[in-house]
Design an enzyme around this catalytic site. Sequence first.
Site, mmCIF file in Angstrom:
data_model
loop_
_atom_site.group_PDB
_atom_site.id
_atom_site.type_symbol
_atom_site.label_atom_id
_atom_site.label_comp_id
_atom_site.label_asym_id
_atom_site.label_seq_id
_atom_site.Cartn_x
_atom_site.Cartn_y
_atom_site.Cartn_z
ATOM 1 N N GLY A 196 18.990 98.350 100.791
ATOM 2 C CA GLY A 196 17.865 98.665 99.917
ATOM 3 C C GLY A 196 16.633 98.578 100.785
ATOM 4 C CG PHE A 214 14.470 96.540 97.513
ATOM 5 C CD1 PHE A 214 15.104 95.314 97.492
ATOM 6 C CD2 PHE A 214 15.178 97.653 97.073
ATOM 7 C CE1 PHE A 214 16.415 95.184 97.050
ATOM 8 C CE2 PHE A 214 16.484 97.548 96.632
ATOM 9 C CZ PHE A 214 17.105 96.300 96.620
ATOM 10 C CB CYS A 215 16.540 93.937 100.704
ATOM 11 S SG CYS A 215 17.324 92.404 101.239
ATOM 12 N N PRO A 216 14.052 92.512 102.672
ATOM 13 C CG PRO A 216 13.174 90.351 102.580
ATOM 14 C CD PRO A 216 13.496 91.535 101.706
ATOM 15 C CG HIS A 227 13.148 96.159 106.971
ATOM 16 N ND1 HIS A 227 11.837 96.184 106.554
ATOM 17 C CD2 HIS A 227 13.215 97.073 107.981
ATOM 18 C CE1 HIS A 227 11.156 97.079 107.268
ATOM 19 N NE2 HIS A 227 11.969 97.603 108.141
#
Length: 344
Positions: A40, A42-44, A47
Site C-alpha cells: 500500500g 500509504f504504509c511506511p 514503503h
Amino acid sequence: MSEYDQTKPVHLRPEDGWHGVVAPGSRFPPESGRYHLYIGYFCPFAHRVNLVRVLKGLDSAIDISVVKAYPKGEKGWSFPGANGPDDTYEGSTPDKLFGSKYLHEVYFRADKDYKGKYSVPLLWDIKGDTAVNNESLEMLRWFQNGFNEILPEGSPERSFSLYPEHLRPKIDEVSKWLTRDLNSGVYKAGFARDQASYEKGVIPVFAALNQLEQLIHKNGGPYVLGKDLTELDILAYATAIRFDVVYVQHFKCNLGTIRGDYPVIHEWLKNLYWNVKGFRETTNFKHIKENYTKSHHDINPLSITPLGPYPDIETGVNLNFSSIKPGFIAHPAVLEQQKILPAV
C-alpha cells in the site's frame, strides 16, 4: 537491526507471520518473475521494501499489486472493484495474481487458518504458491543481496548495499532508537487512548528528531551517515516524508514540523525526494493523506482530509549542510529524553 536469521522458521502457526528469505540454494531461490510484492503506498513499512526493490533495480523482476488507501473495514485492505465496477482508486491496482477482492484472501491461500494481521508488505512466491515474508525490516535487509544472482554481473545494482560493512556498527546502534522512537513512536502517540499515553509516546518522537538533526549535520550529508546511502536513510525517510503531511495533525505530533523546525532534516528529505532515484517514484501523497485521515475513524470520525500543508514537499535543495544551523525542539521533556540516546 541485527543480521537476518536465516534459520528462523518461515511460518510456525496460524498466529505467526512469515519469515522466509530469498537466497541461492534456499526454499526461495532468486528468480526473475517468481515473486510478487503486495503493498500500500500509504504504509511506511511497505514503503521501505518497495523503495529497496526500486533502488536494487528489481522493478521488472518483482511486480507489485497495490491495495486501495481506504476504507480498511472489518475485511481489511481491498483492491479496486471489491465493491463493484465503480469501486476505483487512482494509483491502486487489481490483485494481479489472483483477482482477489481483499488482501486477506491472499493470506488465506498461504494458511487457511491464519489469525494474524492482513498487512502490507507481503511477498508471494508464485511458483510455490505461498507467502514468503510479511516483515518489512527483514525484507529491507535481505532484499539488498537476495536477488543479486539475477542482476547483471558488474552492474551498480548488483553491488548496491545499504548495509556496508564499515558502517554496520553505527547502523545497528542508530536503528535501535530510530525504529523505536521515531518509526514506531508516531504510532504510539497517534493511537494513544489517554493523555498520559500520548505524552509518553510523543516526547521520544521529537527527541529522536532532535538527535537525527544533529547526526546528519555532524556527518555532513547528504545522507544520515555522510556520503553513503544506508538503511538509516530508508527507515528515516518513510516516516519523515509522512511527518508534516499526516503525523503533525493526525497523530498530534505537533511540537514542531520538519519544514519549520528541522532545517537539516528538511534539506536531507528534499534531496532524497527530488534528487535520488526511487524516493519520489515510490511516494504517493494522495494515498498517504487519505489513508490515515479516512481509515482511522476513532481519530478522525468525519474522514475529512486537510488540504495542507502546501506543498506536500518543498522544492530547492541546499546540500551545503555545514552552512545550516541545526534546529531542535526545546520542550524540557524532549531535551531530557534526548539525553538518554547514544551520542551522535
